[in-house]
Design a protein around this motif. Sequence first.
Motif, PDB file in Angstrom:
ATOM      1  N   LEU A  38      -6.035   2.204  -9.421  1.00 22.67           N
ATOM      2  CA  LEU A  38      -5.716   1.816  -8.050  1.00 22.67           C
ATOM      3  C   LEU A  38      -6.986   1.768  -7.211  1.00 22.67           C
ATOM      4  O   LEU A  38      -7.845   2.651  -7.314  1.00 22.67           O
ATOM      5  CB  LEU A  38      -4.747   2.816  -7.404  1.00 22.67           C
ATOM      6  CG  LEU A  38      -3.326   2.889  -7.955  1.00 22.67           C
ATOM      7  CD1 LEU A  38      -2.539   3.975  -7.218  1.00 22.67           C
ATOM      8  CD2 LEU A  38      -2.616   1.548  -7.832  1.00 22.67           C
ATOM      9  N   CYS A  82       0.823  -1.212   0.000  1.00 25.07           N
ATOM     10  CA  CYS A  82       0.000   0.000   0.000  1.00 25.07           C
ATOM     11  C   CYS A  82       0.855   1.259   0.000  1.00 25.07           C
ATOM     12  O   CYS A  82       1.967   1.277   0.550  1.00 25.07           O
ATOM     13  CB  CYS A  82      -0.913   0.027   1.222  1.00 25.07           C
ATOM     14  SG  CYS A  82      -2.186  -1.249   1.222  1.00 25.07           S
ATOM     15  N   GLY A 110      -3.699   3.661  -1.302  1.00 20.21           N
ATOM     16  CA  GLY A 110      -3.957   2.971  -2.546  1.00 20.21           C
ATOM     17  C   GLY A 110      -3.236   1.648  -2.650  1.00 20.21           C
ATOM     18  O   GLY A 110      -2.191   1.433  -2.018  1.00 20.21           O
ATOM     19  N   VAL A 151      -8.535   2.654  -3.957  1.00 21.36           N
ATOM     20  CA  VAL A 151      -8.127   3.748  -3.060  1.00 21.36           C
ATOM     21  C   VAL A 151      -9.251   4.071  -2.089  1.00 21.36           C
ATOM     22  O   VAL A 151     -10.425   4.124  -2.469  1.00 21.36           O
ATOM     23  CB  VAL A 151      -7.765   5.020  -3.859  1.00 21.36           C
ATOM     24  CG1 VAL A 151      -7.396   6.166  -2.905  1.00 21.36           C
ATOM     25  CG2 VAL A 151      -6.602   4.750  -4.802  1.00 21.36           C
TER      26      VAL A 151
END
Length: 245
Positions: free
Chosen positions: A139, A29, A41, A141
């Motif tokens: 991503l 992450c 993310g 997120v």
Amino acid sequence: MTTTYDCTAADQRAEGLENAQRAIRQHKCVVFPTDTVYGIGADAFSPQAVTLLLASKGRSRKMPPPVLIPRLNALDGLATDVPAEARKLAEAFWPGGLTMIFHAQPSLDWDLGETKGTVALRMPADDVAQDLLTLTGPLAVSSANRTGQPAARTAAEAMTQLAESVEVYLEGGLRPDGDADADALPSTIVDATALPLRVVRQGAISVERLREVVPGLLDIDGNAADVPAAEPATDTESVTDPGAE
């Protein structure tokens, strides 16, 4: 080992983006600024990475993260049955503080949690976020904070909550807009899986602004905009058959 990079300095920004990209490839992450608040993310196509993201926040699979994209043309690669009204909103407010929920492309090999076949997409209006997304692709997120805690407005604030569960922190200064007095509003979320479109979370973009583009948008209570009553038809006017529209 957790590392923080000051993205307001050109040399650290380049190094930070490179290491953030490497961390994403390794299913770890990263924390980075967006135009609303800081986000945590992970690779949207790695179940391992998404599981780590949810665990870092203290969140279950019942609360799947949205997906940030680098370009508008990524929309059709990730979503299907996109309504024309949703495209209008995307063209008007992306990049920006608008998240929209769509039916996910059934061919996608990902596991974001209990999404019921949907995906929430957003394109952020932030240079650091855009640069990272260009390197990594979409991503998964979420806001960079533990669930139930205040959203982080700097990478340093995020670190106090997420600590070493994050591999790379990209510090870009205060968000939103570097304004200490600005409200840290999340993105506005619109459900675009059915018509009419409906706001399901109020945030950075008001319902009034959205209705300038899509007048038929429902608010969070399911209400439409006030529409003036139609003038009665005269003998020479035709009345439209609602069933024919």
